[in-house]
Structures are given as C-alpha cells and as structure tokens.
Motif scaffolding. Structure first.
Motif, short mmCIF file in Angstrom:
data_model
loop_
_atom_site.label_atom_id
_atom_site.label_comp_id
_atom_site.label_asym_id
_atom_site.label_seq_id
_atom_site.Cartn_x
_atom_site.Cartn_y
_atom_site.Cartn_z
N GLU A 361 42.66 35.93 53.53
CA GLU A 361 43.52 34.84 53.08
C GLU A 361 43.14 33.53 53.75
OE1 GLU A 361 47.73 36.56 51.69
OE2 GLU A 361 47.41 36.71 53.85
N SER A 362 42.71 33.60 55.02
CA SER A 362 42.33 32.37 55.71
C SER A 362 41.05 31.77 55.13
CB SER A 362 42.14 32.64 57.21
OG SER A 362 40.99 33.43 57.45
N VAL A 363 40.14 32.62 54.63
CA VAL A 363 38.90 32.12 54.05
C VAL A 363 39.14 31.49 52.69
CG1 VAL A 363 36.64 32.78 53.13
CG2 VAL A 363 37.41 33.71 55.31
N ILE A 364 39.89 32.17 51.83
CA ILE A 364 40.04 31.68 50.46
C ILE A 364 41.16 30.65 50.33
CG2 ILE A 364 39.13 33.83 49.53
CD1 ILE A 364 41.96 34.55 48.68
N GLY A 365 42.10 30.63 51.29
CA GLY A 365 43.20 29.68 51.22
C GLY A 365 43.97 29.82 49.93
N LYS A 366 44.25 28.68 49.29
CA LYS A 366 45.00 28.69 48.03
C LYS A 366 44.09 28.63 46.82
CE LYS A 366 49.09 26.50 50.08
NZ LYS A 366 50.04 25.36 50.01
N THR A 367 42.78 28.80 47.06
CA THR A 367 41.84 28.69 45.94
C THR A 367 41.73 29.96 45.12
OG1 THR A 367 39.97 29.39 47.32
CG2 THR A 367 40.47 27.03 47.24
N GLY A 368 42.22 31.07 45.64
CA GLY A 368 42.05 32.33 44.91
C GLY A 368 43.12 33.32 45.27
N LEU A 369 42.88 34.57 44.91
CA LEU A 369 43.82 35.66 45.14
C LEU A 369 43.11 36.77 45.89
CD1 LEU A 369 46.61 37.05 44.45
CD2 LEU A 369 45.43 38.04 42.47
N ALA A 370 43.69 37.22 47.00
CA ALA A 370 43.16 38.36 47.76
C ALA A 370 44.00 39.58 47.45
CB ALA A 370 43.16 38.07 49.25
N ALA A 371 43.35 40.73 47.29
CA ALA A 371 44.05 41.97 46.93
C ALA A 371 43.48 43.13 47.72
CB ALA A 371 43.94 42.24 45.43
N ARG A 372 44.34 44.09 48.00
CA ARG A 372 43.89 45.37 48.54
C ARG A 372 44.01 46.38 47.42
NH1 ARG A 372 46.95 49.63 52.22
NH2 ARG A 372 45.21 51.00 52.81
N ILE A 373 42.88 47.01 47.07
CA ILE A 373 42.87 47.87 45.88
C ILE A 373 42.56 49.32 46.21
CG2 ILE A 373 42.30 45.98 44.34
CD1 ILE A 373 39.43 46.88 44.40
N GLY A 374 42.37 49.63 47.49
CA GLY A 374 42.11 51.00 47.89
C GLY A 374 42.33 51.11 49.39
N CYS A 375 41.98 52.25 49.95
CA CYS A 375 42.21 52.47 51.38
C CYS A 375 41.61 51.36 52.21
CB CYS A 375 41.63 53.82 51.79
SG CYS A 375 41.71 54.12 53.58
N ASP A 376 40.29 51.19 52.14
CA ASP A 376 39.61 50.14 52.90
C ASP A 376 38.83 49.22 51.96
OD1 ASP A 376 37.79 52.09 52.21
OD2 ASP A 376 36.58 51.85 54.00
N GLU A 377 39.31 49.11 50.74
CA GLU A 377 38.63 48.30 49.73
C GLU A 377 39.52 47.12 49.35
OE1 GLU A 377 36.07 48.84 45.59
OE2 GLU A 377 37.23 50.50 46.42
N PHE A 378 38.92 45.95 49.36
CA PHE A 378 39.63 44.72 49.05
C PHE A 378 38.91 44.02 47.90
CE2 PHE A 378 40.53 45.76 53.40
CZ PHE A 378 41.85 45.40 53.61
N ALA A 379 39.61 43.03 47.34
CA ALA A 379 39.01 42.22 46.28
C ALA A 379 39.47 40.79 46.44
CB ALA A 379 39.39 42.75 44.90
N VAL A 380 38.63 39.87 46.01
CA VAL A 380 38.98 38.45 46.00
C VAL A 380 38.71 37.92 44.60
CG1 VAL A 380 38.30 36.17 46.82
CG2 VAL A 380 38.61 38.04 48.45
N LEU A 381 39.69 37.23 44.05
CA LEU A 381 39.57 36.60 42.74
C LEU A 381 39.45 35.10 42.94
CD1 LEU A 381 39.79 36.46 39.63
CD2 LEU A 381 42.28 36.55 39.91
N LEU A 382 38.38 34.52 42.42
CA LEU A 382 38.14 33.08 42.55
C LEU A 382 38.14 32.46 41.15
CD1 LEU A 382 35.25 33.13 45.19
CD2 LEU A 382 37.69 32.73 45.60
N PRO A 383 39.22 31.80 40.77
CA PRO A 383 39.25 31.16 39.44
C PRO A 383 38.49 29.84 39.45
CG PRO A 383 41.34 30.83 40.57
CD PRO A 383 40.50 31.67 41.48
#
Length: 727
Positions: A361-383
């Motif tokens: 969240e600190s890296v993407i700030g308000k520019t995108g969406l951070a998600a946790r989609i599995g045990c140790d798997e994350f995703a970042v959405l950058l519109p």
C-alpha cells in the motif's frame, strides 16, 4: 434434461405456499433489497426469490432477470428445494441434469447457479433464493454461508407477509397481538391519528406508552419524510390497501428528543367493522445497516491484511476493462514463505503477511488497488497505465520494498518476492484472461529462481496449453493402462538377502517409450490425477506382494510411495485396509513412504490417517530423511517405523566425513526412537561396507539392482509359481 421429482409432501407444501398469497401478479416488494444485496455481494448479474408452484414457478422478487421459461420442469430452483443445503452448479454444461436444459442452451445462457431452499415454519420448501451467472463460477464454503444468511432474511420477510394475510382473515385485538411483542407496532386511522401502540414502539421513539393515543403518526418521522408518508396513507385510503404502493424500505425516524435514526417501515391496511385500520411495523435498522455494510466489507476484504480479496480484485478489473481503461495487473508471490511459516510459526507468518500488505500500500499509494488473493500471494491493480517500462519499474520497486529486512518479535527477517505482470489491452481484453496472464508471468518469474520480475509474453500461454495437453496425455495413460510398476529390491546388508522391494512408477508411452518418473511425476503430482494414480499404485503393489508371498517369499515387505493428494481423498486409511483385505496381504507386509512435503502440506490429515494405519500394523517410512527443515520434530509426532537415509548423503559418505557423520547421527536417532533404517542410492561395495559398519541394517541402490519389471524381479530372486516349482 432431468426433470425435478415431485417431493412426497407436495400437497402440504403447496398448501403452505398458498398461505403467503404470492403469485406472478403479486410479488413481494420487501424482498427486492434482499436480491439486490445478493447480486452485489456475489458479483452476480441475476438474483431471485423463486417460488415453486404446482406446475410453474414465479418470482417473489428478482433483479437482472429477462424473459425466461417459467415451467417447473426446467427450473433449477425446483431441484434446489429438494436439497437440505445450498445447491451449487459451478458449470451447467458439465452437469448431466442440466446440460441440455432450455435455460442453459437457450437465450438465458444459464451457466452458474447457487440456490438455497426457503422453508416455511413447518419445514416445507416454498422456493429458493438463488444467484445466477452466464459463465462458470466458483462458490466457496464462505459464499454458501453468506447465501444462507440472506435466506434467513428472506424467510423473515416472507413470514411478515404470511402474518399480514392471516391478520386480514382473523385479526386479533391489539392487546392480544402487540402488547408484549418485541416488534414496534403502531395502529392508526385514515387520518393518521394513533389508535394504539405497544411498549416497543413507544420506547423506540422515546415516549411513554400513554403519550401515543391520539397523537399524529407523522411526528414519528422528521418533517422531510412526512409528505411521502402522508401521500402513502392517502393512496391506501383510496385503494383500500398498501399493496402495489412504493413503500420505501428505509426512512428516518424521529425520537421525542429530536434525534433521528434509520427506520425500517412496513405498512399494512385492512377492513375492520367497515372501517379501514392501518398498522405500521417499525424497526431501528441502524445496526442492521451497519451489519450489511460489514457483510459487504467481509465479502470484499481479506480478513488478515485488510487488503481487497480475490473477488474484489476481479470485479474491479472487470469494471475497468468494461470502461476501456488501460489497466495493468501485477501478481506477487513470496519466495520460500512456507518454510518461514513452518520454521518461525504461524503468528510470525501472519505478521510477515501484514507487513508485506502495508508495504504494498505504501508503494502504490492511491494510484491502484492492492489485494491478497492467496496464502502468500498478492496482486496489485494499476489503472490508467499499460506502459510496460513504467509497470516494470513499479514491479521492481515493489520487489525491492518487500525485500527490505523487517523486524518481528526477536526475529530479523528478509523476505524476497517474485512478480509477474500483464497489461490491457496489449495482453488481454477480459478480466479473467488478464489476471491469468499475469499469473503465468509470475510462474515464470518463480522458475527463474525468485526475487525476479517477468512480463507476460504469448509464449507463456503456449507453454500453459502444452502443460494442459500433457495432462490429457496423463489421463489417456491412466485409462489405457500405460502406467506400470517396476520394483527395486531392498537388501539386508548383513547377508545380502532380500528384505523387500520399493514399487516405482513408470510410463510406457506409445511414442516416447519407457519414461522415468522425472519425465512426468511433477506434472502428475500437481494435477488432478495424482490421487487416482496413487490408488492404482497401492492396489497393484499390494496385489504383486501378495502373489510373491503366495509363491513362498517370507518376511517380505512392499514399499509404496504416497502422493499428497491421497490424503485429501475421503478416507486414505480405509482405502489402504481395503486393498490389504482384497489381496489377502498382511498389514506388516506393506510400508507406506511419505516425504516431508506431504507432511507439512496436510499435517492434521496425514497424522490421523497414518496413526490409524500404524495401529493396524502397516509400516510408515520417512523418505529423503535429512534433506528438509522439519525432519527432527516429525520424528516425535508421527507414527513412523522406518527412516530412509537420502542418497545424497550415501553418495558423499566415502569422500566426505561430514556426510558420514550425518548418517551416523541419523542412525543414532533412529535407534533412540526405535526405528528401522534403510539407505538409498548404494552403488559401490565400499559404501555398503561402510554403512553396515556404522549400524545401517538395510539398503537399496544400483549395487544390488536397478528397478525391474515384476517378471525380471521374480527371476533374479528365484520367485517361482507353484506350477513352475513342480516343473
């Protein structure tokens, strides 16, 4: 198409349904919010409360429904009411009951369905609350629980309807009906003057009970809401009923002290002694609205990290692509997190995940969406971006930020991560494809060794298709009998006599010849056939061992390697015992081999199953001992009978004093735990002699024999059938 059967209590069921006074022309508006919540909660285009009549179905409430066949014979809900719980059809094309249903093959294009029965107080199934999609979907246990909760809300509102109708038929006095009711009830006349109310209504609005008589009901709501209420009562006076009038689900109520609150309002009207009588049921729904907001939050949020969850990510990607917005998706996986979690404990593991979430969240700030989609798997959405250079830079920044050492309790921990990304519209035009392509890029980044980033290229999709085709080949191999077992002897080092054999899987490929496990085992273990092939191996090995023992081989055991997937089956212990009984093989003649990966992936399941089998006398060997992280702790917890010393130590023991010391230590531990030992990979006489000298009882390896087909094994070890013996 399979028509739904008629339940045995059909007559009573239809009588119960009739008590609600519902029909195609008389839906129940109070149910509209329920179906709307269901559609939003699960991200479905269609949600409905479907009532099952004698030969037809009708909607008590619906959203997103077009023109559909309302015949009971084609209704999915007519099947759902026969279930005791949620009925889920992930893909109707794959379900024999529905694949040729007109709702599936026609314009409705019904591919996914989940429905839960709605029961009357007497337990009769009136219909079902359902959510529907035109594409296959997954529906988790958590989703089922949420649908059940919405079904309870639906049944409550249906009961209000039934009460309304029963009151119209035989209206009890206010004293009988409402005096001690926990529901706030107000009776008023056509001029909106309160005739009576109960203690719950007076308390809800901050009045004494006696203050209500003769007071205008208008004062129970703020001035801004009164014109709508007055208009509703006026219309009801003209029509003689509130049916069909647009009663708002929520307005604001007003307390005596001037404070406002969210008020749930239900209005009823009936004739009593020639005059219209009005009844209002009131409820402070502020808490309910908060609960609905919390349900929505839970449906879209990962509970550990408070990031968006997989469903929320998918819906947002889908929304952006529908708008034609350039979009990038980054998939991020922590390298070696499982080992950290197992070594440091789940509490530390959870803290690591929360810190990674904070850093994302600190890296993407308000520019995108951070998600946790599995045990140790994350995703970042950058519109609003599809520039691969910029996205690559962002991916590397994320990897660097995650890789900064972190301090948790007394541990200084450095976590590395891998990242794959894909952009739209360059790499995909649909949400599922974009996320899938980013996942394929992540898979390649992981294969590069971790702490890497990789952008999707079309070659990755081609490789995925190739893996899929390889999976189809594995299915053919299973069904056409291309899998065979070879047997490698296990030898007593004291006298070189035969102690047993390990059953090893081979594939007689029709084009590529005999394939060793290295060529296909990784694909098999990670695919859907692992448990089925494992069951076949177990049965085949037990049959072979029983045959050799009938030919006179004594004190013989058969070693069988287990797949992790076999522990996810219904009951591994029962399957093993059944195989022993089927072939007449004593339990002590079978030894099941497990690896550390299997134990750590399915800890509780493995422990329970293996304990049951050890109690029956089946041996349990720990394979590749000494090569993992948790081997020593497993010796205390698991019901083992044998340790298999890994070939890597045996191969180096002559030249490396350290390897020899490790083997000696393993032998000492085995002796302390009263476990047998066997060394793998013995290739020279010098290795055999050295192992025997330091106390190793058994061994296997090329010094004695390579894995052999059953016939060659029997010839070498002089295992002859009774007929051959007589000859």
């Amino acid at each position: 198409m399979k028509c739904p059967p008629i339940p045995p209590d059909e007559i009573q069921r239809l009588q119960a349904l009739a008590a609600y006074g519902l029909s195609t022309d008389r839906p129940l508006p109070s149910l509209d919010p329920v179906v709307q919540i269901a559609a939003r909660m699960f991200g479905m285009p269609v949600a409905a409360v479907n009532m099952i009549g004698n030969d037809h179905v009708f909607f008590a409430a619906s959203t997103g429904v077009g023109e559909v066949d309302m015949c009971r014979d084609v209704s999915f809900c007519a099947h759902a009411i026969l279930e005791n719980d949620v009925m889920v059809i992930p893909d109707s094309h794959l379900d024999d009951r529905f694949s040729d249903n007109p709702l599936v093959t026609g314009a409705a294009n019904l591919r996914f369905y989940a429905g839960v029965p709605l029961l009357s107080p007497d337990g009769y199934a009136l219909g079902a609350l359902c959510v529907i999609d035109g594409q296959p979907r997954e529906f988790t246990d958590e989703d089922c629980e949420r649908l059940r909760e919405l079904a309870k809300m639906t049944v409550d509102r249906l009961e209000l309807r039934r009460i309304e109708l029963s009151l119209e038929k035989a209206r009890p006095s206010f004293e009988e009906f409402a005096r001690n009711s926990p529901t706030a009830v107000v009776w008023f006349d056509e001029h909106r003057k309160i005739v009576n109310w109960n203690q719950a209504a007076a308390a809800l609005h901050g009045y004494a009970l006696e203050e209500g008589n003769g007071m205008l009901a208008d004062v129970l709501m703020p001035e801004c809401a009164r014109p709508l209420f007055q208009e509703l009562v006026h219309e009801a006076v003209l029509k003689g009923t509130f049916d069909g009038l647009p009663i708002p689900e929520t307005i604001y109520g007003l307390r005596k002290d001037g404070t406002e609150f969210q008020l749930g309002l239900s209005l009823f009207c009936w004739q009593e002694r020639g005059q219209l009588v009005f009844n209002a049921h009131l409820q402070d729904i502020s808490a309910k609205k908060r609960e609905e907001a919390e349900l929505y939050r839970l449906a879209n949020t990962d509970p550990l990290t408070a990031l968006a969850n997989r469903a929320c990510l998918y819906r947002e990607v889908e929304r952006l692509l529908a708008l034609g917005t350039p979009t990038s998706v980054l998939m991020i996986d922590l390298d070696g997190f499982k080992d950290l979690n197992d070594t440091l404990g789940h509490a530390v593991g959870d803290a690591i995940l929360c810190e990674v979430a904070r850093r994302l969240e600190s890296v993407i700030g308000k520019t995108g969406l951070a998600a946790r989609i599995g045990c140790d798997e994350f995703a970042v959405l950058l519109p609003d971006t599809s520039d691969p250079t910029w996205v690559q830079c962002m991916a590397q920044t994320i990897i660097d930020q995650i890789g900064t050492p972190l301090r948790i309790d007394d541990h200084t921990i450095r976590v590395t991560a891998s990242c794959g990304f894909a952009t739209a519209p360059e790499h995909a035009e649909e949400a599922l494809e974009l996320i899938s392509n980013a996942d394929l890029a992540l898979f390649r980044a992981k294969r590069l060794g971790g702490a890497q980033t990789f952008m999707y290229v079309n070659l990755l999709r081609m490789e995925a298709v190739a893996r899929h085709l390889y999976g189809l080949e594995l299915q053919r191999a299973l069904h056409q009998g291309e899998f065979v077992l070879f047997y490698q002897p296990q030898i007593r080092l004291s006298d070189n006599s035969l102690a047993g054999a390990e059953a090893l899987l081979r594939w007689r490929h029709p084009e590529r010849g005999l394939l060793s496990p290295a060529a296909f085992l990784p694909a098999l273990q990670s695919g859907p056939l692992a448990a089925t092939v494992g069951t076949w191996v177990l049965d085949e090995a037990c049959a072979q061992a029983a045959e050799w023992m009938r030919y006179g081989v004594s004190h013989f055991r058969m070693g069988v390697n287990l797949f992790g997937a076999q522990f996810r089956m219904d009951d591994l212990a029962s399957r093993v015992i059944s195989a022993l009984d089927r072939h007449g093989l004593p339990p002590e003649a079978l030894e099941l081999e497990i690896t550390e990966d299997i134990v750590l992936d399915h800890d509780d399941l493995v422990l329970k199953s293996l304990q049951l089998l050890r109690d029956k006398g089946v041996g349990v060997a720990f394979d590749d001992f000494g090569t993992g992280y948790a081997s020593l702790s497993l010796l205390k917890r698991y019901p083992l009978s044998r340790i298999k010393i890994d070939r890597s130590f045996v191969q180096g023991m002559i030249a490396s004093p350290q390897d020899k010391t490790v083997i000696a230590a393993v032998l000492d531990m085995a002796d302390a735990f009263k476990l047998e030992t066997i060394a793998e990979g013995i290739e020279t006489e010098e290795q055999r002699s050295a192992l025997f000298a330091i106390g190793c009882a058994e061994g296997q390896g090329y010094l004695f024999s390579r894995p052999l087909p059953a016939t060659e094994f029997a010839e070498i070890y002089d295992i002859a059938s009774p007929l051959q013996q007589r000859a």
